[in-house]
Design a protein around this motif. Structure first.
Motif, short mmCIF file in Angstrom:
data_model
loop_
_atom_site.label_atom_id
_atom_site.label_comp_id
_atom_site.label_asym_id
_atom_site.label_seq_id
_atom_site.Cartn_x
_atom_site.Cartn_y
_atom_site.Cartn_z
N THR A 21 0.85 -1.20 0.00
CA THR A 21 0.00 0.00 0.00
C THR A 21 0.88 1.25 0.00
OG1 THR A 21 -1.63 -1.24 1.25
CG2 THR A 21 -1.92 1.14 1.19
N ALA A 22 1.92 1.23 0.82
CA ALA A 22 2.84 2.38 0.88
C ALA A 22 3.48 2.61 -0.50
CB ALA A 22 3.92 2.13 1.93
N ALA A 23 3.88 1.52 -1.14
CA ALA A 23 4.53 1.65 -2.46
C ALA A 23 3.56 2.20 -3.50
CB ALA A 23 5.08 0.30 -2.90
N ILE A 24 2.27 1.77 -3.42
CA ILE A 24 1.28 2.24 -4.40
C ILE A 24 0.96 3.72 -4.17
CG2 ILE A 24 -1.15 2.01 -5.13
CD1 ILE A 24 -0.85 -1.04 -4.40
N LEU A 25 0.75 4.09 -2.90
CA LEU A 25 0.31 5.47 -2.62
C LEU A 25 1.46 6.47 -2.67
CD1 LEU A 25 -2.26 4.84 0.26
CD2 LEU A 25 -2.74 5.32 -2.15
N GLY A 26 2.65 6.03 -2.29
CA GLY A 26 3.83 6.90 -2.40
C GLY A 26 3.86 8.04 -1.39
N ASP A 27 4.57 9.10 -1.76
CA ASP A 27 4.90 10.16 -0.80
C ASP A 27 3.76 11.12 -0.49
OD1 ASP A 27 7.47 9.28 -0.33
OD2 ASP A 27 8.32 10.41 -2.02
N ASP A 28 2.65 11.05 -1.23
CA ASP A 28 1.58 12.04 -1.03
C ASP A 28 0.67 11.70 0.15
OD1 ASP A 28 2.54 13.41 -3.13
OD2 ASP A 28 1.13 12.59 -4.60
N TYR A 29 0.89 10.56 0.78
CA TYR A 29 0.00 10.12 1.88
C TYR A 29 0.79 10.05 3.19
CZ TYR A 29 -3.47 9.16 -1.65
OH TYR A 29 -4.38 9.32 -2.66
N ASP A 30 0.22 10.67 4.24
CA ASP A 30 0.86 10.63 5.56
C ASP A 30 0.66 9.23 6.16
OD1 ASP A 30 1.50 13.28 5.31
OD2 ASP A 30 -0.19 14.00 6.50
N ILE A 31 1.75 8.67 6.68
CA ILE A 31 1.68 7.33 7.28
C ILE A 31 1.77 7.46 8.79
CG2 ILE A 31 2.73 5.02 7.38
CD1 ILE A 31 3.97 5.62 4.59
N GLU A 32 0.77 6.94 9.49
CA GLU A 32 0.73 6.97 10.96
C GLU A 32 0.30 5.60 11.47
OE1 GLU A 32 1.21 9.62 13.28
OE2 GLU A 32 2.11 10.73 11.61
N ILE A 33 0.87 5.17 12.59
CA ILE A 33 0.55 3.84 13.16
C ILE A 33 0.11 4.02 14.61
CG2 ILE A 33 1.55 1.58 13.78
CD1 ILE A 33 3.61 2.14 11.45
N ILE A 34 -0.97 3.33 14.98
CA ILE A 34 -1.40 3.33 16.39
C ILE A 34 -1.45 1.88 16.86
CG2 ILE A 34 -3.24 3.88 18.03
CD1 ILE A 34 -4.09 6.12 16.32
N GLU A 35 -0.89 1.63 18.03
CA GLU A 35 -0.97 0.28 18.61
C GLU A 35 -1.53 0.34 20.02
OE1 GLU A 35 0.90 -0.95 21.31
OE2 GLU A 35 2.93 -0.12 21.23
N ALA A 36 -2.29 -0.69 20.41
CA ALA A 36 -2.86 -0.77 21.77
C ALA A 36 -2.62 -2.17 22.33
CB ALA A 36 -4.35 -0.49 21.73
N ARG A 65 4.75 12.92 20.46
CA ARG A 65 4.50 14.32 20.08
C ARG A 65 3.94 15.03 21.30
NH1 ARG A 65 2.14 11.88 15.01
NH2 ARG A 65 3.67 12.23 13.36
N SER A 66 4.50 16.19 21.62
CA SER A 66 4.04 16.94 22.78
C SER A 66 4.53 18.38 22.64
CB SER A 66 4.61 16.29 24.05
OG SER A 66 4.33 17.06 25.17
N GLY A 67 3.71 19.34 23.03
CA GLY A 67 4.14 20.75 23.00
C GLY A 67 4.04 21.36 21.61
N ILE A 68 4.76 22.48 21.40
CA ILE A 68 4.70 23.20 20.11
C ILE A 68 5.69 22.51 19.17
CG2 ILE A 68 4.81 25.46 18.98
CD1 ILE A 68 2.85 25.35 21.34
N ILE A 69 5.21 21.52 18.49
CA ILE A 69 6.13 20.68 17.71
C ILE A 69 6.23 21.11 16.25
CG2 ILE A 69 5.91 18.65 19.20
CD1 ILE A 69 3.94 17.55 17.06
N GLY A 70 5.40 22.10 15.87
CA GLY A 70 5.43 22.56 14.48
C GLY A 70 4.68 21.61 13.56
N GLU A 71 4.65 21.99 12.30
CA GLU A 71 3.88 21.18 11.33
C GLU A 71 4.53 19.82 11.12
OE1 GLU A 71 3.22 23.26 7.69
OE2 GLU A 71 2.18 24.94 8.68
N ARG A 72 3.71 18.87 10.81
CA ARG A 72 4.20 17.51 10.53
C ARG A 72 5.09 17.53 9.29
NH1 ARG A 72 3.38 12.84 7.74
NH2 ARG A 72 3.06 10.92 8.95
N LYS A 73 6.25 16.90 9.37
CA LYS A 73 7.11 16.80 8.18
C LYS A 73 6.50 15.74 7.26
CE LYS A 73 11.38 17.80 10.69
NZ LYS A 73 10.88 17.35 12.02
N PRO A 74 6.54 15.96 5.94
CA PRO A 74 5.86 15.03 5.03
C PRO A 74 6.38 13.60 5.11
CG PRO A 74 6.66 16.98 3.86
CD PRO A 74 7.16 17.10 5.26
N ASN A 75 7.67 13.42 5.43
CA ASN A 75 8.20 12.05 5.39
C ASN A 75 8.14 11.32 6.74
OD1 ASN A 75 10.17 13.38 6.76
ND2 ASN A 75 11.90 12.56 5.57
#
Ligand SMILES: NC(=O)c1ccc[n+]([C@@H]2O[C@H](COP(=O)([O-])OP(=O)(O)OC[C@H]3O[C@@H](n4cnc5c(N)ncnc54)[C@H](O)[C@@H]3O)[C@@H](O)[C@H]2O)c1
Ligand SMILES: O=C(O)C1=N[C@H](C(=O)O)CCC1
Length: 269
Positions: free
Chosen positions: A139-154, A190-200
């Motif tokens: 999926t990452a290879a198909i969508l490429g750099d235009d999609y933000d990748i985030e993972i959540i685990e519980a 992530r905590s505090g004034i961390i600025g905008e998310r970097k694309p990569n």
């Protein structure tokens, strides 16, 4: 018949692995051991895990049982795992390592040690999670750099390592898919004034609560839409079954490190 030695036999995974070893036609429960001073040392492992005695008495330490089995299944703690791997290398005994939290140094040493014994090492032994690893890379290879990748685990509130080994592997697979190095782009808090998310960036966030067995979701988020790829474990049995499958598989393999992709034939997806 392949004889199995269960490390951490009184633990959450150790007890479920006992069930899966007993119900596998090619495996026999050969020996069990626990950490020095554990209250279950001396108890019948079957009585503890299976509800009936099986004559396997929980001993103290791997050295005391090393000659009673062919394959060691280890779901314990990273420092203990490394100690067992050094012993396995000395005695040329196969190992299945499910323990997570291994450091980069641990993994490098394990690779060297495995020149002397066959070893399956994987942060998650479930079939579905290993399929998910490959889906995430694709999926990452198909969508490429235009999609933000985030993972959540519980996971449950007794888990000692964070993020989970599975979440880190999902991050690695996603990073591979888009040609990044996870170590360079992972954001684990992530905590505090961390600025905008970097694309990569690849973010990995952790939840610890009550008795959650294990849940992972990978987000691929683009403008106006997203894909979420999720796995939810209903019990520990699919991890334990994977460990039993890996033990039967690795027993006659050449020395070296193998993954669950090798065991399950998922390398060429
Ligand atoms: N790869 C997978 O599919 C998978 C699945 C579930 C859990 N895990 C991992 O397995 C590990 C164990 O998880 P758990 O929930 O069973 O933990 P747990 O704490 O219930 O069990 C660990 C057991 O190992 C024993 N132990 C610790 N040090 C030891 C030593 N030196 N010698 C012998 N025994 C020792 C403990 O006494 C305990 O009984 C964790 O790292 C977890 O992340 C991996
Ligand atoms: O319960 C645990 O601990 C688990 N650990 C593994 C991980 O860290 O990924 C697999 C899921 C359950």
């Amino acid at each position: 018949m392949v004889k199995v030695i269960i490390a951490g036999a009184a633990g959450r995974m150790g007890q479920r692995i006992a069930h899966m070893v007993e119900s596998h036609s090619g495996l026999q429960y050969g020996a069990a051991f626990e950490a020095a001073g554990h209250p279950e040392i001396g108890r019948d492992a079957g009585e503890l895990a299976l509800g009936r005695k099986n004559g396997v008495i929980i001993k103290e330490g791997l050295e005391s049982v090393i000659e009673q089995g062919d394959v060691i299944i280890d779901f314990t703690f990273h420092q203990a795992t490394m100690e067992f791997a050094r012993i396995a290398a000395k005695h040329n005994k196969a190992m299945v390592i499910g323990t997570t939290g291994l450091t980069a140094e641990n993994l490098a040493e394990l690779k060297e040690l495995a020149a002397n014994f066959p070893c399956v090492q994987a942060p998650n032994m479930s079939v579905c999670v290993n399929v998910l690893f490959q889906l995430v890379k694709k999926t990452a290879a198909i969508l490429g750099d235009d999609y933000d990748i985030e993972i959540i685990e519980a996971h449950h509130n007794k888990k000692k390592d964070a993020p989970s080994g599975t979440a880190l592997k999902l991050g690695e697979m996603a990073a591979e898919g888009v040609g990044r190095n996870l170590a360079e782009v992972a954001v684990l808090e992530r905590s505090g004034i961390i600025g905008e998310r970097k694309p990569n960036e690849i973010g990995i966030q952790t939840i610890r609560a009550a008795d959650i067995v294990g849940e992972h979701t990978v987000y691929f988020a683009g403008p106006g839409e997203r894909i979420e790829l999720s796995h939810r474990a209903h019990s520990r049995d699919h991890f334990a079954k994977g460990a039993a499958t890996a033990a039967a598989w690795v027993a006659d393999k050449d020395n070296g490190i193998y993954s669950m992709f090798d065991v399950l034939g998922l390398n060429d997806l």
